[in-house]
Design an enzyme around this catalytic site. Structure first.
Site, PDB file in Angstrom:
ATOM      1  N   GLY A  22      -4.417  -6.790   4.878  1.00 33.40           N
ATOM      2  CA  GLY A  22      -5.550  -6.048   5.399  1.00 33.40           C
ATOM      3  C   GLY A  22      -6.418  -6.822   6.367  1.00 33.40           C
ATOM      4  O   GLY A  22      -6.880  -6.284   7.381  1.00 33.40           O
ATOM      5  N   THR A  30       0.453  -0.664   6.593  1.00 33.56           N
ATOM      6  CA  THR A  30       0.550  -1.409   5.336  1.00 33.56           C
ATOM      7  C   THR A  30       0.718  -2.882   5.678  1.00 33.56           C
ATOM      8  O   THR A  30       1.294  -3.214   6.718  1.00 33.56           O
ATOM      9  CB  THR A  30       1.731  -0.910   4.483  1.00 33.56           C
ATOM     10  N   GLY A  31       0.218  -3.732   4.794  1.00 31.92           N
ATOM     11  CA  GLY A  31       0.347  -5.164   5.035  1.00 31.92           C
ATOM     12  C   GLY A  31      -0.954  -5.888   4.740  1.00 31.92           C
ATOM     13  O   GLY A  31      -1.790  -5.384   3.990  1.00 31.92           O
ATOM     14  N   THR A  90       0.898  -1.135   0.000  1.00 34.36           N
ATOM     15  CA  THR A  90       0.000   0.000   0.000  1.00 34.36           C
ATOM     16  C   THR A  90       0.944   1.193   0.000  1.00 34.36           C
ATOM     17  O   THR A  90       2.118   1.021   0.310  1.00 34.36           O
ATOM     18  CB  THR A  90      -0.811  -0.016   1.320  1.00 34.36           C
ATOM     19  N   ARG A  94     -13.271  -7.480  -2.766  1.00 39.89           N
ATOM     20  CA  ARG A  94     -12.618  -7.562  -1.443  1.00 39.89           C
ATOM     21  C   ARG A  94     -12.162  -6.166  -1.006  1.00 39.89           C
ATOM     22  O   ARG A  94     -11.675  -5.366  -1.788  1.00 39.89           O
ATOM     23  CB  ARG A  94     -11.434  -8.518  -1.546  1.00 39.89           C
ATOM     24  N   VAL A  95     -12.320  -5.875   0.283  1.00 40.70           N
ATOM     25  CA  VAL A  95     -11.848  -4.610   0.856  1.00 40.70           C
ATOM     26  C   VAL A  95     -10.915  -4.928   2.017  1.00 40.70           C
ATOM     27  O   VAL A  95     -11.241  -5.774   2.866  1.00 40.70           O
ATOM     28  CB  VAL A  95     -13.031  -3.750   1.361  1.00 40.70           C
ATOM     29  N   GLY A  96      -9.770  -4.267   2.061  1.00 42.08           N
ATOM     30  CA  GLY A  96      -8.806  -4.479   3.141  1.00 42.08           C
ATOM     31  C   GLY A  96      -8.863  -3.380   4.174  1.00 42.08           C
ATOM     32  O   GLY A  96      -9.927  -2.810   4.464  1.00 42.08           O
ATOM     33  N   ASP A  97      -7.734  -3.068   4.760  1.00 37.18           N
ATOM     34  CA  ASP A  97      -7.656  -2.090   5.844  1.00 37.18           C
ATOM     35  C   ASP A  97      -7.553  -0.652   5.375  1.00 37.18           C
ATOM     36  O   ASP A  97      -7.897   0.274   6.131  1.00 37.18           O
ATOM     37  CB  ASP A  97      -6.418  -2.386   6.708  1.00 37.18           C
TER      38      ASP A  97
HETATM   39  N1  GLY Z   1      -3.055  -3.281   3.091  1.00 42.23           N
HETATM   40  C1  GLY Z   1      -3.705  -3.325   1.856  1.00 42.23           C
HETATM   41  C2  GLY Z   1      -4.784  -4.308   1.803  1.00 42.23           C
HETATM   42  O1  GLY Z   1      -4.742  -5.324   2.493  1.00 42.23           O
HETATM   43  O2  GLY Z   1      -5.684  -4.107   1.045  1.00 42.23           O
END
Ligand code: GLY
Length: 282
Positions: free
Chosen positions: A212, A209-210, A159, A187-190
């Site tokens: 999610g 970052t990482g 990210t 899909r949605v992450g953090d």
């Molecule tokens: N950190 C980005 C994601 O997992 O979407």
């Protein structure tokens, strides 16, 4: 009474799991943010400008460099902005927009905090963004996408993000991602979720970052922010945040407080800290 001068500072990262040799992209982005501060704009404008620079650099998994989803054909992006005055905006599952963070910035001006999918695309178009077809960079393909093995050296997951303190004491954060590969369409992450991928308040700003799914499960950015709020030194708080994760899970953090700027990760992670020693921008 004479007030102590606040020294503006920016921290930019290019994603946990990316290569340190891409750090020049982070320093160039930080300079773009600093230019905004020196032009009299605030921390939020500077954070957004830094992230736009990273979105336009195909070495990073955001905007132009965004990864494909697991269908091997779709690109969806997430982005977010927040500052310590309470401004908050995010988008998720956005398609065919060159700079998702600029759309997230415009969401701040609506009555809402997040727009998703087709609604986010309609909003972006109404705001004059795109359509811009994002083409995945060769080294941004997820493993096995389009039947190809992962090219040597490609980043696993990342990210981009920026945290900023300006000369008036405002903290801001901006983040953007093409997601974590391999990821399903939708899909949605953090990255767009407040308290997970990012947080800003009167004591500082934090960006994560990482992976999610793992970051959301730990409310990472808000937890780290609360440690800072209670007085923990920033570097210690970021390292403690990273230590919440098993070594198998990529994670990284950047942060800024009134007197500190730092980064920590359990992977290689390009980042750059830039202080405005001229003190302009206040
Ligand atoms: N950190 C980005 C994601 O997992 O979407």
């Amino acid at each position: 009474m004479r007030m102590a001068r606040i020294r503006p500072v920016l921290v930019v990262h290019g994603g946990a799991g990316n290569h340190r040799y891409n750090e020049d992209g982070c320093s160039a982005a930080a300079r773009r943010g600093l230019e905004r501060l020196r032009a009299g704009e605030d921390a939020l404008a500077a954070a957004v400008a830094a992230v736009v620079a990273m979105e336009d650099d195909p070495r990073f998994n955001a905007g132009t460099g965004a990864m494909l989803r697991s269908d091997g054909a779709t690109i969806e992006t997430d982005a977010s902005v927040m500052d310590s005055s309470g401004r908050l905006g995010a988008v998720c599952c956005l398609r065919d927009v060159r700079n998702p963070v600029l759309v997230a910035r415009q969401v701040v001006e609506t009555p809402h905090w997040m727009l998703a999918g087709p609604g986010a695309v309609d909003f972006a178009r109404a705001q004059g963004f795109g359509p811009h077809r994002l083409e995945p960079a060769a080294d941004a393909l997820p493993p096995g996408a389009a039947g190809e093995p992962a090219p040597a050296g490609r980043h696993e997951t990342d990210t981009v993000g920026a945290v900023v303190l300006d000369g008036r004491g405002l903290f801001a954060v901006a983040s953007s991602t093409g997601g974590s590969a391999p990821a399903m369409v939708g899909r949605v992450g953090d990255t767009p979720i407040p308290g997970c991928g990012y947080w800003a308040g009167p004591h500082g700003a934090v960006a994560a970052t990482g992976v999610g799914e793992q970051i959301v499960a730990r409310l990472l950015a808000r937890v780290v922010y609360e440690w800072i709020e209670r007085g923990m030194p920033l570097q210690q708080a970021l390292e403690r945040g990273v230590a919440l994760f098993p070594a198998s899970c990529a994670v990284g953090l950047i942060g800024v407080t009134r007197h500190e700027a730092a980064a920590a990760s359990n992977r290689e992670m390009p980042f750059h800290v830039l202080c405005d020693d001229e003190g302009a921008g206040d």
